[in-house]
Each structure stands twice: as structure tokens, then as C-alpha cells.
Design a protein around this motif. Structure first.
Motif, PDB file in Angstrom:
ATOM      1  N   ALA A 236       1.005  -0.964  -0.363  1.00 20.27           N
ATOM      2  CA  ALA A 236       0.502   0.250   0.211  1.00 20.27           C
ATOM      3  C   ALA A 236       0.929   1.619   0.100  1.00 20.27           C
ATOM      4  O   ALA A 236       1.970   1.430   0.713  1.00 20.27           O
ATOM      5  N   ASP A 237       0.574   2.126  -1.114  1.00 21.44           N
ATOM      6  CA  ASP A 237       1.283   3.141  -0.904  1.00 21.44           C
ATOM      7  C   ASP A 237       0.796   4.428   0.324  1.00 21.44           C
ATOM      8  O   ASP A 237       1.280   5.493   0.320  1.00 21.44           O
ATOM      9  N   GLY A 238       0.052   4.421   1.295  1.00 17.98           N
ATOM     10  CA  GLY A 238      -0.401   5.015   1.935  1.00 17.98           C
ATOM     11  C   GLY A 238      -1.153   4.428   3.567  1.00 17.98           C
ATOM     12  O   GLY A 238      -1.361   2.617   2.876  1.00 17.98           O
ATOM     13  N   PRO A 239      -1.364   4.502   5.016  1.00 19.99           N
ATOM     14  CA  PRO A 239      -1.941   3.352   5.810  1.00 19.99           C
ATOM     15  C   PRO A 239      -3.267   3.691   5.383  1.00 19.99           C
ATOM     16  O   PRO A 239      -4.322   3.990   4.628  1.00 19.99           O
ATOM     17  N   ARG A 240      -3.795   2.719   5.715  1.00 17.95           N
ATOM     18  CA  ARG A 240      -4.936   1.908   5.061  1.00 17.95           C
ATOM     19  C   ARG A 240      -5.773   1.696   5.757  1.00 17.95           C
ATOM     20  O   ARG A 240      -5.244   1.305   7.167  1.00 17.95           O
ATOM     21  N   HIS A 241      -7.342   1.560   6.581  1.00 18.11           N
ATOM     22  CA  HIS A 241      -8.297   1.250   7.057  1.00 18.11           C
ATOM     23  C   HIS A 241      -8.711  -0.155   6.271  1.00 18.11           C
ATOM     24  O   HIS A 241      -8.538  -0.179   5.421  1.00 18.11           O
ATOM     25  N   PRO A 242      -8.899  -1.608   7.683  1.00 12.36           N
ATOM     26  CA  PRO A 242      -9.371  -2.848   7.204  1.00 12.36           C
ATOM     27  C   PRO A 242     -10.201  -2.900   6.139  1.00 12.36           C
ATOM     28  O   PRO A 242     -10.652  -3.375   4.716  1.00 12.36           O
ATOM     29  N   ILE A 243     -10.864  -1.355   6.294  1.00 12.23           N
ATOM     30  CA  ILE A 243     -12.581  -1.114   5.168  1.00 12.23           C
ATOM     31  C   ILE A 243     -11.881  -0.044   4.302  1.00 12.23           C
ATOM     32  O   ILE A 243     -11.888   0.892   4.381  1.00 12.23           O
ATOM     33  N   ALA A 248      -8.098   6.021   7.552  1.00  8.77           N
ATOM     34  CA  ALA A 248      -7.066   5.496   8.487  1.00  8.77           C
ATOM     35  C   ALA A 248      -6.637   6.260   9.827  1.00  8.77           C
ATOM     36  O   ALA A 248      -6.162   5.369  10.578  1.00  8.77           O
ATOM     37  N   GLU A 249      -7.427   6.836  10.518  1.00 11.51           N
ATOM     38  CA  GLU A 249      -6.671   7.562  11.372  1.00 11.51           C
ATOM     39  C   GLU A 249      -6.302   6.882  12.369  1.00 11.51           C
ATOM     40  O   GLU A 249      -6.116   6.940  13.737  1.00 11.51           O
ATOM     41  N   PRO A 250      -7.941   6.150  12.846  1.00  9.37           N
ATOM     42  CA  PRO A 250      -8.292   5.603  13.563  1.00  9.37           C
ATOM     43  C   PRO A 250      -6.970   3.933  14.417  1.00  9.37           C
ATOM     44  O   PRO A 250      -7.001   3.321  15.346  1.00  9.37           O
ATOM     45  N   CYS A 251      -6.616   3.393  13.195  1.00  8.23           N
ATOM     46  CA  CYS A 251      -5.957   3.239  12.619  1.00  8.23           C
ATOM     47  C   CYS A 251      -4.245   2.505  13.522  1.00  8.23           C
ATOM     48  O   CYS A 251      -3.631   3.756  13.256  1.00  8.23           O
ATOM     49  N   ARG A 264       1.775  -2.391  17.673  1.00  9.53           N
ATOM     50  CA  ARG A 264       1.447  -2.140  16.406  1.00  9.53           C
ATOM     51  C   ARG A 264       0.818  -3.999  16.393  1.00  9.53           C
ATOM     52  O   ARG A 264      -0.569  -4.107  15.246  1.00  9.53           O
ATOM     53  N   LEU A 265       0.441  -4.625  17.269  1.00  8.16           N
ATOM     54  CA  LEU A 265      -0.388  -6.064  17.188  1.00  8.16           C
ATOM     55  C   LEU A 265      -2.227  -5.480  17.097  1.00  8.16           C
ATOM     56  O   LEU A 265      -2.486  -5.999  16.188  1.00  8.16           O
ATOM     57  N   PRO A 266      -2.552  -4.969  17.478  1.00  8.04           N
ATOM     58  CA  PRO A 266      -3.721  -4.229  17.489  1.00  8.04           C
ATOM     59  C   PRO A 266      -4.440  -3.470  16.096  1.00  8.04           C
ATOM     60  O   PRO A 266      -2.990  -3.134  15.281  1.00  8.04           O
ATOM     61  N   HIS A 267      -4.990  -3.521  15.036  1.00  7.32           N
ATOM     62  CA  HIS A 267      -5.120  -2.537  13.894  1.00  7.32           C
ATOM     63  C   HIS A 267      -5.906  -1.594  14.728  1.00  7.32           C
ATOM     64  O   HIS A 267      -5.692  -0.605  14.012  1.00  7.32           O
ATOM     65  N   PHE A 268      -6.223  -1.308  15.922  1.00  8.41           N
ATOM     66  CA  PHE A 268      -7.429  -0.008  15.907  1.00  8.41           C
ATOM     67  C   PHE A 268      -6.141   0.261  17.376  1.00  8.41           C
ATOM     68  O   PHE A 268      -5.744  -0.240  18.296  1.00  8.41           O
ATOM     69  N   ARG A 269      -6.741   2.030  17.356  1.00  4.17           N
ATOM     70  CA  ARG A 269      -5.410   2.890  18.414  1.00  4.17           C
ATOM     71  C   ARG A 269      -6.852   2.948  19.254  1.00  4.17           C
ATOM     72  O   ARG A 269      -8.003   3.075  19.373  1.00  4.17           O
ATOM     73  N   PRO A 270      -6.468   2.571  20.886  1.00  6.19           N
ATOM     74  CA  PRO A 270      -7.084   2.601  21.739  1.00  6.19           C
ATOM     75  C   PRO A 270      -7.706   4.031  22.228  1.00  6.19           C
ATOM     76  O   PRO A 270      -9.590   4.352  22.292  1.00  6.19           O
ATOM     77  N   GLU A 271      -7.792   5.176  21.617  1.00  7.61           N
ATOM     78  CA  GLU A 271      -8.318   6.567  21.888  1.00  7.61           C
ATOM     79  C   GLU A 271      -9.609   6.628  20.455  1.00  7.61           C
ATOM     80  O   GLU A 271      -9.884   7.693  20.424  1.00  7.61           O
ATOM     81  N   PHE A 272      -9.598   5.568  19.994  1.00  4.53           N
ATOM     82  CA  PHE A 272     -10.820   6.246  18.495  1.00  4.53           C
ATOM     83  C   PHE A 272     -11.501   4.982  18.403  1.00  4.53           C
ATOM     84  O   PHE A 272     -11.255   3.784  19.108  1.00  4.53           O
ATOM     85  N   THR A 273     -13.004   5.107  18.090  1.00  2.55           N
ATOM     86  CA  THR A 273     -13.436   4.142  17.882  1.00  2.55           C
ATOM     87  C   THR A 273     -13.541   2.973  16.883  1.00  2.55           C
ATOM     88  O   THR A 273     -13.210   3.140  15.710  1.00  2.55           O
ATOM     89  N   PRO A 274     -13.250   1.650  17.741  1.00  4.50           N
ATOM     90  CA  PRO A 274     -12.751   0.712  16.252  1.00  4.50           C
ATOM     91  C   PRO A 274     -13.809   0.375  15.040  1.00  4.50           C
ATOM     92  O   PRO A 274     -14.998   0.191  15.451  1.00  4.50           O
TER      93      PRO A 274
END
Ligand code: FAD
Length: 404
Positions: A236-243, A248-251, A264-274
Motif C-alpha cells: 500500500a502507498d499509504g496507511p489503510r483502514h481494513p474497510i 486510516a486515522e483510527p488504525c 502494532r499488534l492491534p489494528h486499532f488505536r485505543p483513543e478511537f472507535t475501532p
């Protein structure tokens, strides 16, 4: 009138009209001892009614949030979430072996449902547990340790044996990870290279909308600096969301940038809605040897469920010995579905998926939506353990009565 208490997804209004929040273990023990029906609520991220009760619902959020590193691992209190545990362990030089796609969830609730991440060599999160401390039906405090014959039945316990107030987890030395995302893996590659694709990292996830003969994204989490080849899929040429198309900000950070394991192990950051936020979920885990046949069966049925799919994730989980783990006795592959939030459409889609996976001895994730009976060879032993711990059915609920 008390407010309606719902789960994270909002698809389930708990029967209990209020949540008890004891401030001490003694208060919790007294509450359980005088209750005829009671159940623990973790962080409420299950989609199924596994946590529901017609009696008293108890949150441990007001108890001390113990995180105590000892010679044998880390001892965590019953309400501690992975998001608060990760940084503390890393600063002390330690790590857990794996995490789920999101760190928002409580350790006790995750362990109770055999929550997992991915990785050929990684057991589910419950496999890290070496001791479990429970408040049992009569208000007693009981500790079971690995080696006790009841332990393997009690860890993935669906909340049926008591309220977990402490868990001791195995630790490994802390480590750095890098995350790479690839796009456009031809579906046919998996026919001959399923094992090589999943051997591409410490943890590998495939994401597909089942919209065509393609895996939309491959997420590879590695402990070294190498970026693997991915059978014609493009980095990928930039950050991605699985959808695909979602911000990709929450990722968690991608593009091979190194960082601590918990980031890195989780796909989502704790401060965002996963994930999507507005969604339902199901997941079915089946013996890894059937992975390619099951993929083909789902691809054939996709016209009847793909319109309801936001994204689907395919992961591998290593075998374990926990009685109610979907990976009991065998390496498994998990087929996860993030659905649109429409209960009727999703129910029909779930039935289609269950029918397609029926020949492969698929087992549902306890915390997600399913309609088939859960087939477990140790269910009889589990039921007998539950009767020993809770003869009056203080922790029983409709979910347990259906599956046991
Ligand atoms: C956006 C999203 C992403 C997800 N990603 C993953 C994933 O990557 N992998 C995966 O496997 N699952 C995943 N899940 C499912 C989730 O991990 C499970 O449903 C998990 O059980 C949630 O933990 P919880 O603390 O919210 O538990 P709850 O939903 O609150 O409770 C689950 C069960 O645990 C019991 N329980 C909770 N606390 C205690 C306690 N202290 N003592 C005794 N019993 C207790 C409850 O009674 C209930 O039976 C995801 C869910 C969401 C919403």
C-alpha cells in the motif's frame, strides 16, 4: 427509571435494568453471596448475549485496577483493559504474546470468550493465563492455577463459574514490530500458497469484502525489518483502514514504521472507535486443514452474504488445550465477518455462512453472532465443572442454557 444498559454495538439491551459497581472485593463477595442470579460484564464488546442476565449485572470498573508484575507473570485485576496494560508492561521490559484487533476490551471478558489475534504460532489470548481468581456462587474466593485439572475448563469460562477478579498472564520480553499492508492479493493464490501467505509474518490478517476473486488487503505484522513478498499483491502507498476507503486515522501505524508490540499488534488505536462502529460481527473457526476448502465454499456462496459484509477478516490461531476454545486440540483458521447493522439481514447472512461452513466442523466465536449449536467435545466436562462450581445456577443465563 434506570437507563437501559446496552452492549458496545447497541444491538443488545441487557435485561438487567442497572449495573452494580462494587468498590471492593469484599463488597463484590457479599453481593454475589446474597444474589440468586448475577453475572459479570466486562467492557461490553460482545455482540452475542453471552454477558446478559435477568438478575444482577456487575461491572468491576470501580475495583482497584491492579497491574502487578511478579516472578511468574503479570497479575491483573478483573476490569483491566489491554489498552492500559500494554504500555505499562512495555515500560517494564515485557510484552504479551499477542493481542486482538482492538485494545479497548477487558482482559477478563476477552479470556472468557477465547478472544484471539492472528499468527500461526500464537494461541488465543486465554492461553497466556496461568492463574485465575474467582468469586464463586457462595461468595468464596477461589484460585485455580495451570496444572489443576479444572484449570483448562475454567479459563475460557463464559462467565459461568464465577466473577473473575484476578488473572495472571505469561510475559515475554518486550519486542518491536513493523506493520505492512498489501493490496490486491488474487484469491486463487490461496489455493496453493495459503501456508506461505500466513507464514509471511508473526501475525497475518487477510481482509476481503467477498466482492470478487480478490483479497482486498493483507496486513503483515513482523518482528524484524524485512518486508515479505506477497504473491503479486502491491505494498500500500499509504496507511489503510481494513474497510477500503475508510479513514486510516483510527488504525495503528503501518508502512513498516517500528514501534512497540502493543501499538502494532492491534489494528486499532485505543483513543478511537475501532472497526466501523455501526456494525454487527460473527466469526467461525475451523480446523486449519480445511482452510482452502472453506474459502472456496464461502466464495461460492458469496452472492447471498457479500451485500451485508462491511469487511471480512481471515486469521490463523495455534492449537491449545482449553476446553471451550475453538482451537482446542487443533490449529484453526478464523473467518470473521463485520456486518452492516441490520439484525434481520445479518441473521439470514449468518445462516448462509453457517451452511457453507457446516462440512468443516466450524465453531462460532462465543462473543459474536451465531445460530448453530456450538459443537465442543469437552462441553460435557464443562457442564459438569459448572455444576460443581455453581449447583444453583447463580451465574447461568439464557446464552449458557442454549449452548450447554
Ligand atoms: C470492534 C470489535 C473488534 C473485535 N475484535 C476481536 C478480535 O480481534 N478477536 C476476537 O477474538 N474478538 C474480537 N472481538 C470480540 C471481543 O473480543 C469479545 O466479545 C470479548 O469477549 C470482549 O471482551 P469484553 O470485556 O467486552 O467482554 P463482555 O462482552 O463484557 O463479556 C464477555 C463474557 O465475559 C464474561 N466476563 C466479563 N468480565 C468477566 C469477569 N470479570 N468475570 C467473569 N466473567 C466475565 C461476561 O459475563 C461474558 O460472558 C471484537 C469486538 C469488537 C466490538
Amino acid at each position: 427509571m434506570a437507563a437501559i444498559v446496552t452492549n458496545w454495538a447497541g444491538n443488545l439491551a441487557f435485561h438487567a435494568s442497572d449495573v452494580h459497581r462494587p468498590a471492593s472485593i469484599e463488597e463484590l463477595r457479599a453481593l454475589v453471596a446474597r444474589s440468586s442470579s448475577v453475572r459479570a460484564l466486562g467492557s461490553g464488546h460482545s455482540f452475542s448475549d453471552v454477558a446478559d442476565t435477568r438478575g444482577a449485572l456487575v461491572s468491576l470498573d470501580a475495583l482497584p485496577r491492579t497491574v502487578e508484575i511478579t516472578d511468574t507473570g503479570v497479575r491483573v485485576g478483573g476490569a483491566v483493559r489491554y489498552a492500559e496494560l500494554g504500555p505499562t508492561l512495555h515500560e517494564a521490559g515485557f510484552a504479551l504474546h499477542n493481542l486482538a484487533s482492538l485494545p479497548h476490551i477487558s482482559v477478563a471478558g476477552s479470556v472468557a470468550t477465547a478472544t484471539h489475534g492472528s499468527g500461526d504460532g500464537n494461541g488465543n489470548l486465554a492461553t497466556a493465563v496461568s492463574a485465575i481468581e474467582l468469586v464463586t456462587a457462595d461468595g468464596d474466593l477461589v484460585t485455580l492455577r495451570r496444572g489443576d485439572p479444572r484449570f483448562a475448563g475454567a479459563v475460557v469460562g463464559l462467565g459461568a463459574l464465577g466473577i473473575v477478579v484476578g488473572l495472571t498472564l505469561d510475559l515475554v520480553p518486550t519486542f518491536e514490530m513493523r506493520q505492512h499492508v498489501f493490496e490486491g492479493l488474487p484469491f486463487d493464490v490461496l489455493d496453493d500458497h495459503f501456508d506461505e501467505v500466513f507464514a509471511g509474518g508473526y501475525s497475518v490478517s487477510l481482509f476481503t469484502r467477498w466482492a470478487g476473486p480478490v483479497i482486498d488487503q493483507v496486513w503483515v505484522k513482523r518482528r524484524d525489518a524485512e518486508r515479505p513478498e506477497m504473491f503479486g499483491a502491491r505494498p500500500a502507498d499509504g496507511p489503510r483502514h481494513p474497510i477500503p476507503g475508510a479513514s486510516a486515522e483510527p488504525c495503528t501505524e503501518q508502512l513498516g514504521v517500528p514501534g512497540p508490540w502493543y501499538a502494532r499488534l492491534p489494528h486499532f488505536r485505543p483513543e478511537f472507535t475501532p472497526s466501523a462502529g455501526e456494525e454487527l460481527q460473527s466469526e467461525f473457526l475451523l480446523p486449519r486443514r480445511h482452510a482452502v476448502a472453506a474459502l472456496r465454499a464461502l466464495a461460492e456462496a458469496r452472492d447471498s452474504f457479500a451485500p451485508v459484509v462491511l469487511i471480512s477478516e481471515i486469521r490463523t490461531v495455534a492449537a491449545d488445550g482449553l476446553w471451550l476454545s475453538p482451537a482446542y486440540g487443533q490449529d484453526v483458521v478464523g473467518f470473521h465477518f463485520t456486518w452492516v447493522k441490520d439484525a434481520a439481514l445479518v441473521r439470514a447472512a449468518v445462516k448462509t455462512v453457517e451452511a457453507a461452513l457446516e462440512p468443516y466442523a466450524a465453531r462460532p466465536h462465543w462473543g459474536k453472532l451465531f445460530t448453530v449449536p456450538a459443537r465442543y467435545e469437552r462441553m460435557h466436562d464443562f457442564a459438569s465443572l459448572v455444576r460443581d462450581f455453581d449447583p444453583e445456577g447463580v451465574f447461568a443465563n439464557d446464552f449458557l442454557r442454549r449452548v450447554m
